[in-house]
Write a protein that holds these residues in place. Structure first.
Motif, short mmCIF file in Angstrom:
data_model
loop_
_atom_site.label_atom_id
_atom_site.label_comp_id
_atom_site.label_asym_id
_atom_site.label_seq_id
_atom_site.Cartn_x
_atom_site.Cartn_y
_atom_site.Cartn_z
N VAL A 109 0.86 -1.18 0.00
CA VAL A 109 0.00 0.00 0.00
C VAL A 109 0.89 1.23 0.00
N PRO A 110 0.77 2.08 -1.00
CA PRO A 110 1.70 3.21 -1.09
C PRO A 110 1.43 4.33 -0.10
N TYR B 198 4.19 14.31 -6.58
CA TYR B 198 2.77 14.17 -6.85
C TYR B 198 1.97 15.35 -6.29
N TYR C 53 -7.11 10.95 -9.09
CA TYR C 53 -6.01 10.48 -8.24
C TYR C 53 -5.78 9.00 -8.43
N ASP C 54 -4.49 8.62 -8.39
CA ASP C 54 -4.08 7.26 -8.74
C ASP C 54 -3.89 6.36 -7.53
N TYR C 55 -3.49 6.94 -6.41
CA TYR C 55 -3.18 6.14 -5.23
C TYR C 55 -3.95 6.68 -4.03
N TRP C 56 -4.37 5.74 -3.18
CA TRP C 56 -5.21 6.11 -2.04
C TRP C 56 -4.74 5.43 -0.78
#
Length: 121
Positions: A2-3, A32, A108-111
């Motif tokens: 998970v980023p 980002y 948005y790409d990451y959560w």
């Protein structure tokens, strides 16, 4: 992996403060646009605040003057300082990372996984 990992939520009385943290791994927050969104039960996800790669900041009208978004590149972390909290701020708060500037979740790409904030009256 998970980023983005969100933390810092909790139960607070109206008028109180909380600071949310979003720690990134596998991506560099300085590369980002970073944002916070929130979702209350039965409601759609709504934009709260964003910070661009050049440190431009935008806030939802409902939190302007009370919330502050910031970024610490040395810790690869984004924060949301929330002051003068109100019961209507109760929601799950999630951070997000994207390569575009915007207030729409689909940009948005990451959560992060989200952290619960509950404000009692």
């Amino acid at each position: 992996q998970v980023p983005l990992i969100d933390s810092g939520g909790g139960l607070v009385q109206a008028g109180g403060s909380l600071r949310l943290s979003c720690v990134a791994s596998g991506l560099i927050v300085g590369d980002y646009g970073m944002a916070w969104f929130r979702q209350a039960p039965g409601e759609e996800r709504e934009f709260v605040a964003q910070i661009s790669r050049s440190d431009g900041r935008t806030y939802a009208d409902s939190v302007k003057g009370r919330f502050t978004i910031s970024r610490d590149n040395s810790k690869n972390t984004v924060y949301l300082q929330m002051n003068s909290l109100k019961p209507e701020d109760t929601a799950i708060y999630s951070c997000a990372a994207g390569t575009v500037w915007g207030t729409t979740p689909s940009m948005y790409d990451y959560w992060g996984q989200g952290t619960q904030v509950t404000v009692s009256s």
